[in-house]
Every structure is written in structure tokens, then in C-alpha cells.
Design an enzyme around this catalytic site. Structure first.
Site, PDB file in Angstrom:
ATOM      1  CD  GLU A   9     -31.150   1.321   1.161  1.00 45.09           C
ATOM      2  OE1 GLU A   9     -31.485  -0.051   0.978  1.00 45.09           O
ATOM      3  OE2 GLU A   9     -32.664   1.287   0.721  1.00 45.09           O
ATOM      4  CG  ASP A  82     -33.398   0.642  -2.341  1.00 42.08           C
ATOM      5  OD1 ASP A  82     -32.881   1.074  -3.091  1.00 42.08           O
ATOM      6  OD2 ASP A  82     -33.297  -0.725  -2.240  1.00 42.08           O
ATOM      7  CG  ASP A  84     -38.506  -1.558   0.342  1.00 46.18           C
ATOM      8  OD1 ASP A  84     -38.164  -0.644   0.427  1.00 46.18           O
ATOM      9  OD2 ASP A  84     -37.901  -2.911  -0.745  1.00 46.18           O
ATOM     10  CD  GLU A  86     -35.638  -4.594   4.471  1.00 47.02           C
ATOM     11  OE1 GLU A  86     -34.754  -4.867   5.128  1.00 47.02           O
ATOM     12  OE2 GLU A  86     -36.023  -5.137   3.373  1.00 47.02           O
ATOM     13  CE1 TYR A 304     -35.830  -1.740  -4.691  1.00 51.02           C
ATOM     14  CE2 TYR A 304     -38.417  -1.946  -4.052  1.00 51.02           C
ATOM     15  CZ  TYR A 304     -36.728  -2.183  -3.535  1.00 51.02           C
ATOM     16  OH  TYR A 304     -36.073  -2.592  -2.461  1.00 51.02           O
ATOM     17  NE  ARG A 306     -35.053  -6.697  -2.421  1.00 52.18           N
ATOM     18  CZ  ARG A 306     -34.587  -6.466  -2.048  1.00 52.18           C
ATOM     19  NH1 ARG A 306     -34.026  -4.755  -2.121  1.00 52.18           N
ATOM     20  NH2 ARG A 306     -32.891  -6.415  -1.777  1.00 52.18           N
ATOM     21  CG  HIS A 351     -43.136  -1.237  -5.767  1.00 57.95           C
ATOM     22  ND1 HIS A 351     -42.821  -1.853  -4.975  1.00 57.95           N
ATOM     23  CD2 HIS A 351     -43.325   0.391  -5.151  1.00 57.95           C
ATOM     24  CE1 HIS A 351     -42.302  -1.636  -3.380  1.00 57.95           C
ATOM     25  NE2 HIS A 351     -42.519  -0.478  -3.747  1.00 57.95           N
TER      26      HIS A 351
END
Length: 765
Positions: A9, A82, A84, A86, A304, A306, A351
Site C-alpha cells: 500500500e 496491510d 487486516d 481493509e 503492525y 492496527r 495479530h
């Protein structure tokens, strides 16, 4: 020609990964999302199983073109967005674009996931690719469709019923409700008086105090001594009696370290400890995650950012324990690794917690390569991670009962005997109650102590505190509203829409925010209900784990929501934005009401437009009458020839035409001070001193709006020695003192006039 293409990204992440993967890999960035719903009605079609119409995001189309071009020459495509939901959805969108262009025939296109940007983690991920997880994509699509259906249908209703430009969101609205309901609690709160009684005593040189806890054999409750007179009676009752030590209780107490950071706790602690906003925290954490050159090549500094998880990878725990063993005494290392249970509601993908990618990369070792914000945040993450695997802190606590007449006072003390994790890190809390860490002298049962004084102290109960950014994030997490990755954007939206303002770092709803909340809670109560929002999050989690299909969840939501939308179309604007008052207009005797205008709520006559009486909320009729416009003698309006009046507005007094609103001529009551410095931009006007809407001084050209040049700092008529801009400005800061600076940002010229306070003395010495 590279045979493999890795798509991420972020461009900064791409640079880091390119160094790890070598010449056989091309690494390109999508620059975030590549497609979004078309920005018009019908982007989500409930009649066709919520089919979604997507289009390329214009600003990212050139990056998509670069990816498409690179795919033509690659054999293996790795989608490394990423880790997750999204990120999964972005990979899916990229795959859809590439398949639509028929570019994947004879090629492999797979998903790779890594939670830290280190060489080992990245190479391991490349070695274990997988297919895109459709349940994760479905969960993200369902979330996007829900947000679209709520926003696209509810916002226009707000425009019609309240004011243009307003918006409502699926998770933003319950967050606004939290803030507004807290404000209503504060307004409804009635403060109650109560008193406490304290004994001051000493032994040797050690002074200490004790609080009255029992009287006449009964335990004292908070409001048992409710008035000053009652307190005086208690003091009289205890006067003249000796203080004798009664029961002594000694205990050992331990305090365990806090869990490593999740997204939510990182945001909360950064607000409390570092004074950073949630948005700034997440931007800085992203930079630490994506990596930077710290003298030994480019590397990601944290995992990460998030995440809901408080788990740490086994190899990370081993490394942390090894560091503790080699750096601290043996007692600081627990026998076994410390494990934490996740308390977060709706915990998402498995995670890790947020931690340094290596505990041996100490804050001091990377400080020269980091900005101030990056260093502060990294240091906090590093210390919290290290502390979470250290031994508990140990305290000796003592409580002593002291008998005075028929009253019992209690003195408590606490002494830290082993720091444990506190040697590294201590968690902050909102609105903390003070702990009694006083050290008591050695006392014995039956011992008589001197009575230095017995005094009463008056208290008043306090309303619940307004939310800070930290406590709002905590409440959102506890209610299950939104996701950790959305907290910062929820708060930003509420501030940007001017639904809330920050006052002393606490959220205060604006008139607009309260009106919007009132409308939503009264007419769409189910959809701003905390439990409904949390239940919907549970359903999205079930979709993500493959436990339920997404279309029935959407269908169930839409049936109720669309029906309610249709029912509320007939509500009048006045019903929402006006409130009747039991007071007559001083001008025409008709009833007064509270109305809502573009500048907020105000009191107005129901006889408008025949009667134009208005006053501010909180202002009495008498005080408003005292501020009635006065005529400016000897002058008339330069635009229409009418009388000029001195009026009072939102930002103080000003001169305006009496024929308003037909004539809108206004001018300041006091003429702005002319600095005598020529405008450097238009060369015809001069710079005058003005006040911003928030009361801050600035300097702008007196020919405005023809010339819009302005500067915050006082100008001086001296050209810049470096770039020759016609003026310099005087800037004063605590860190640098007073200096002349060039107002052209790209120039950077500065000259010290006076050093910061405190440095002059050192120079003199």
C-alpha cells in the site's frame, strides 16, 4: 527483468522491501485504496443483493497503471497489502482489476501477510503465500455498504430537516451520542456538600494524618457529616480526648504490569502521556511500522499498529526475557513468561500486540534517526513491551486505627519495596484518584499519640468528567463501537463537522452536535443505540470468520432502516430545531422560543418577521436590553445612507447598518492598528493588525479582499538578507526566544534578538 512483483500500500514500505528482496523482485505501491463506490445514489443496490458499483479512485489511477504495466512482465504477483480486513479488500480489488484486464493468464497471483517489516518476517511471508480470504473481503464490503447506506440516506435528511452540510455516520453518530449524553449528565448534576474530619499527629520527626472513619461505633458514609454545623458538632465531641493507637494491619501488595499495546491502548496512552492526538499517534505509528534507515539499513521499528491482540510471538518473548536477564537484577525476571488475556470486545484478526521488532533496538540507539514524535512514541512502545515481561512491583502497606473519644481515625501508608516493572514503565489513567503513598512511623497498639489538630474539610460532589480523547477511545472500545483503526477518524470527523470542540482537552458538544444528536436519538434511536452498533460489529466479525453470509445481514439492516427513513420524511424542520419557552417577548409579548441558526442556538420571538427580538442563550432579558444597539452620532451608512448602530455580535461589538438585513454594511468598532509596513505582496497596501475569530492577532493587507496577504507574526520593514523578501517578522517561542524570521517558509532565515528566558542568566554567569 524481475520475474516477481510485490504490491504493497505504502511507497515508503515499498522502498524498504525492495532492499530485502533483491533484483528478482519489483516492488510497487497502490497508495492505499484503488477503488471505491461511485459517489452517487445507487452505488449499493438493495434490490440486487446489495450489488456494489465501484470506480477507480482518480488520484491513484496512475499507480494502478504502473501496477498493470508491471504485471504484464511478471510471472508471480504477490499481494502484500496491510494485514487486516481493509488490506484484504484492497488486494481483492487489485485482483479484480487485473482479472478484468485479462492479465493473469499463466501467472500466479497470491496474498502474503507480514506483521512486521523485517527481512526474516518478509521472506517467511513470501515463502507461505495463500489465496485471498473471501470472508474477510465480504466483511469489509458489508462494512463499506452499511456506512454508505447510512451516510448517503441519513445525511440528506439532516440537510432538509436541520441544515445543509451536515452528516451522519454509522459509528460516528453513537460516538456523538456518548459526548452529548455526558454533557446532559453534567448539566443535570446537583452538587452536594459533605465534610471529612482529619487528625494531624506526629511521632518523632515524622508527621502524618488520619481520616475519621467511625463515630459512635457506626461506620461513616460519605454524607453523614453533611454541613458545617454537623462538622462543628463532631469536632466538639472529639475535643479534649487523647489519641490512642488501636488495630494495626500490615499487608504485602503487588501490582502487575499492563499488557503490551493494542491500537486502542496505544492511542489512549499517547494522549495521556505524550499529549498527542489519536490521529497524530496513528500517523507516527505508521511511520515506525513502515521503517526507516537506523544506521544498519532500513527496517520497520514496530509491528503492525492496527490490532486488538495483546499476544506476543514466542520468539519476541524469548528475546525480551533475554534482555531483562542481561540488563536487570535476577529478581526482575519472572520464572515464566507473562501472558495476557484479551479484554477487548469483538477482538479481530489474530495479530500480535504492538511491540518493537527487536527489544535490542533501544530508544537511545535509534534516537538520532527519528523525529521528536517518532522517538517519543517508539520509546513508549519499547518501555511498555519490556515492562510487560518483568516481575510485579511489591509494596508494604500499613493501616492504623487511632481511637479519639468515640471516634476512630484511620491512617494508611504504602512503601515501594521492590520496583519490578515500575523501574521501566508506569501506565497513566484518566481522572486518577491519588494513592496514599505516605510513609507512617513505627507505631504500637495502645500507644498514645499527640493530637496536633483535629480539623474538618469541606467537599462538594463533582459531576462526571467530560470525555478526553483517551477516555472516549476507551468508551468506544468498551461498547464495541467501531474498530481500533476507525477511532482516530471518528474523532476527526466529529471535530471537522464542528459537532464537538475541545475545551481544556475535553470534548464539549456544539449546538449543532446537540441538535443532530437529538434528531438521531429521537427518530433513529435504534441505529445510534450502543448495543445495536456493537451487535452489528459482532455480525461483521461472524462474516469475517466465515460464520455467516453477508447479504442476509445487510438485508436485515436495510429493511428496518429504509422503512424508518420513509416514515421520518414528514417531520417538520421546526419540530427538530425549535423549543418553546415559558416566557413572553419583552418587545411584543408573544411567546419566545429557542431557535437554531447557522451560528448555533439563540432565543427569538415567535412573532418573527413582524418582531425581530433575539438574544443569546444564557442571557437574561435585562442584560440583553442593556446591550441594545446605540446610534453612532454624526455618521450615516456609506452604502444606503441609513443610521449606523453599535451592535453586539458573536465576536464582540461592531458598527452595522440599522437597515440590516436589507443593507449588510459592517465595520469594526475600533479601527485596526496600522503597522506602517508596506504589504510585500501587492506593494500598494499596508499591513494592519486584526483579530481572528478565535481572538488571535494576525497582520494582513488593508486592501483585503483585493490582496489576501497575511502573517501571524508582527512585521518589520526590513528585507530578508537571505531571500530579499521585503519584510521580516518578529517571532517569540519558549524554546528559541525572540527572533527575526523570514515569513517565507522555504527561506528559513532567522536572527536571534533575545535568547529564551533562563539562558540569559547562564550566559551572564
Amino acid at each position: 527483468m524481475p520475474s516477481s512483483l510485490l504490491i504493497v500500500e505504502s511507497p515508503s514500505k515499498a522502498k524498504t522491501l525492495k532492499k530485502y528482496l533483491g533484483g528478482d523482485f519489483e516492488v510497487l505501491a497502490s497508495y492505499g485504496h484503488v477503488r471505491d463506490l461511485v459517489p452517487k445514489n445507487g452505488a449499493v443496490d438493495p434490490e440486487k443483493d446489495f450489488a456494489m458499483k465501484y470506480q477507480l479512485i482518480a488520484k491513484n489511477s496512475k499507480h494502478v497503471d504502473a501496477i498493470v504495466s508491471a504485471v504484464r512482465d511478471a510471472e508471480h504477483i504477490y499481494l502484500a497489502t496491510d494485514p487486516d480486513r481493509e488490506g484484504e479488500a484492497i488486494s481483492w480489488h487489485l485482483l479484480q482489476i487485473l482479472e478484468g484486464k485479462k492479465l493473469l493468464k499463466g501467472k500466479t497471483a497470491q496474498r502474503v501477510v507480514f506483521h512486521e517489516i523485517t527481512k526474516n518476517a518478509v521472506l517467511d511471508a513470501i515463502g507461505h503465500p495463500r489465496d485471498i480470504s473471501q470472508p474477510l473481503v465480504d466483511a469489509q464490503q458489508a462494512r463499506r455498504a452499511l456506512d454508505y447506506l447510512v451516510g448517503f440516506n441519513l445525511s440528506p435528511l439532516l440537510w432538509k430537516k436541520i441544515r445543509r452540510g451536515l452528516s451522519a455516520g454509522r459509528v460516528q453518530s453513537p460516538a456523538l451520542r456518548l459526548i452529548c449524553e455526558r454533557e446532559l449528565e453534567i448539566r443535570a448534576f446537583e452538587s452536594q456538600e459533605y465534610w471529612t474530619v482529619h487528625l494531624a499527629s506526629h511521632k518523632g520527626r515524622t508527621k502524618f494524618s488520619a481520616k475519621l472513619t467511625q463515630l459512635g461505633g457506626q461506620k461513616l458514609e460519605q454524607f453523614d457529616i453533611a454541613t458545617e454545623a454537623a462538622q462543628q458538632d463532631v469536632l466538639a465531641r472529639l475535643a479534649g480526648h487523647p489519641a490512642v493507637v488501636g488495630a494495626i494491619e500490615k499487608k504485602k501488595k503487588t501490582r502487575n504490569p499492563a499488557a503490551p499495546f493494542t491500537t486502542s491502548t496505544l492511542q489512549q496512552e499517547a494522549v495521556r502521556k505524550l499529549g498527542m492526538t489519536t490521529d497524530r499517534t496513528m500517523r507516527t505509528a505508521q511511520q515506525l511500522y513502515e521503517g526507516m534507515d537506523v544506521g544498519q539499513g532500513t527496517v520497520g521499528l514496530i509491528t503492525y499498529m492496527r490490532t486488538d491482540s495483546v499476544a506476543l510471538a514466542a520468539e519476541a518473548v524469548t528475546e525480551i526475557r533475554h534482555y531483562i536477564e542481561n540488563t536487570f537484577d535476577a529478581a526482575s525476571l519472572p520464572k515464566n513468561p507473562v501472558a495476557f488475556k484479551n479484554k477487548a470486545k469483538n477482538a479481530q484478526e489474530a495479530h500480535e500486540a504492538i511491540r518493537p521488532t527487536s527489544i535490542y533496538r533501544t530508544p537511545e540507539s535509534v534516537k538520532p534517526f527519528l523525529t521528536a514524535d517518532q522517538f517519543k512514541l517508539y520509546e513508549m512502545i519499547w518501555k511498555r513491551t519490556l515492562a510487560c515481561q518483568m516481575a510485579p512491583a511489591k509494596f508494604d502497606t500499613t493501616s492504623v486505627d487511632i481511637n479519639v473519644g468515640d471516634g476512630v481515625f484511620r491512617a494508611t501508608g504504602q512503601v515501594l519495596v521492590f520496583a519490578g516493572f515500575l523501574a521501566v514503565y508506569e501506565e497513566d489513567v484518566d481522572d486518577a484518584e491519588d494513592e496514599d503513598n505516605a510513609k507512617l512511623p513505627l507505631l504500637e497498639e495502645g500507644e498514645t499519640l499527640p493530637v496536633d489538630a483535629i480539623t474538618g474539610e469541606q467537599h462538594f460532589t463533582q459531576p462526571p468528567p467530560r470525555f478526553s480523547e483517551a477516555s472516549l477511545v476507551k468508551a468506544l472500545e468498551e461498547f464495541g463501537i467501531g474498530r481500533p483503526s476507525t477511532y482516530a477518524s471518528i474523532i476527526s470527523t466529529l471535530k471537522d463537522r464542528e459537532y464537538v470542540v475541545l475545551d481544556k482537552k475535553r470534548f464539549l458538544p456544539t449546538d449543532t452536535g446537540e441538535i443532530v444528536n437529538k434528531f438521531l436519538t429521537e427518530h433513529f434511536g435504534q441505529y445510534v443505540d450502543y448495543h445495536f452498533t456493537a451487535k452489528l460489529e459482532d455480525q461483521l466479525d461472524d462474516i469475517a470468520s466465515g460464520g455467516r453470509p453477508w447479504v442476509p445481514v445487510m438485508d436485515s439492516f436495510w429493511k428496518g432502516f429504509s422503512k424508518q427513513l420513509a416514515e421520518k420524511e414528514g417531520i417538520s424542520r421546526a419540530e427538530i430545531t425549535t423549543e418553546s419557552l415559558d416566557e413572553a417577548c419583552p418587545k411584543c409579548s408573544k411567546p419566545l422560543q429557542i431557535k437554531f441558526g447557522k451560528r448555533g442556538r439563540f432565543i427569538a420571538c415567535t412573532g418573527y418577521p413582524d418582531c425581530d427580538y433575539t438574544r443569546n442563550i444564557g442571557e437574561t432579558a435585562e442584560s440583553a436590553a442593556a446591550d441594545e444597539p446605540t446610534v453612532v452620532e454624526g455618521r450615516s451608512c456609506p452604502e444606503c445612507g441609513g443610521e449606523l448602530h453599535i451592535k453586539k455580535g458573536r465576536y464582540g461589538k461592531f458598527i452595522g447598518c440599522a437597515n440590516y438585513p436589507k443593507c449588510k454594511h459592517i465595520e469594526p468598532l475600533e479601527k485596526p492598528r496600522d503597522t506602517g509596513v508596506a504589504c510585500p505582496e501587492c506593494k500598494t497596501g499596508s499591513l494592519i493588525e486584526r483579530k481572528s475569530r478565535y481572538g488571535k492577532l494576525f497582520y494582513s493587507c488593508n486592501t483585503y479582499p483585493k490582496c489576501k496577504y497575511a502573517t501571524w507574526n508582527p512585521p518589520v520593514a526590513e528585507p530578508c538578507p537571505k531571500c530579499h523578501w521585503p519584510i521580516l517578522t518578529i517571532k517569540t517561542t519558549k524554546r528559541r526566544g525572540t527572533e527575526k524570521v523570514c515569513p517565507q517558509k522555504e527561506c528559513g532565515y532567522s536572527e536571534v534578538i533575545a535568547p529564551p528566558e533562563g539562558k540569559e542568566e547562564k550566559i551572564a554567569e
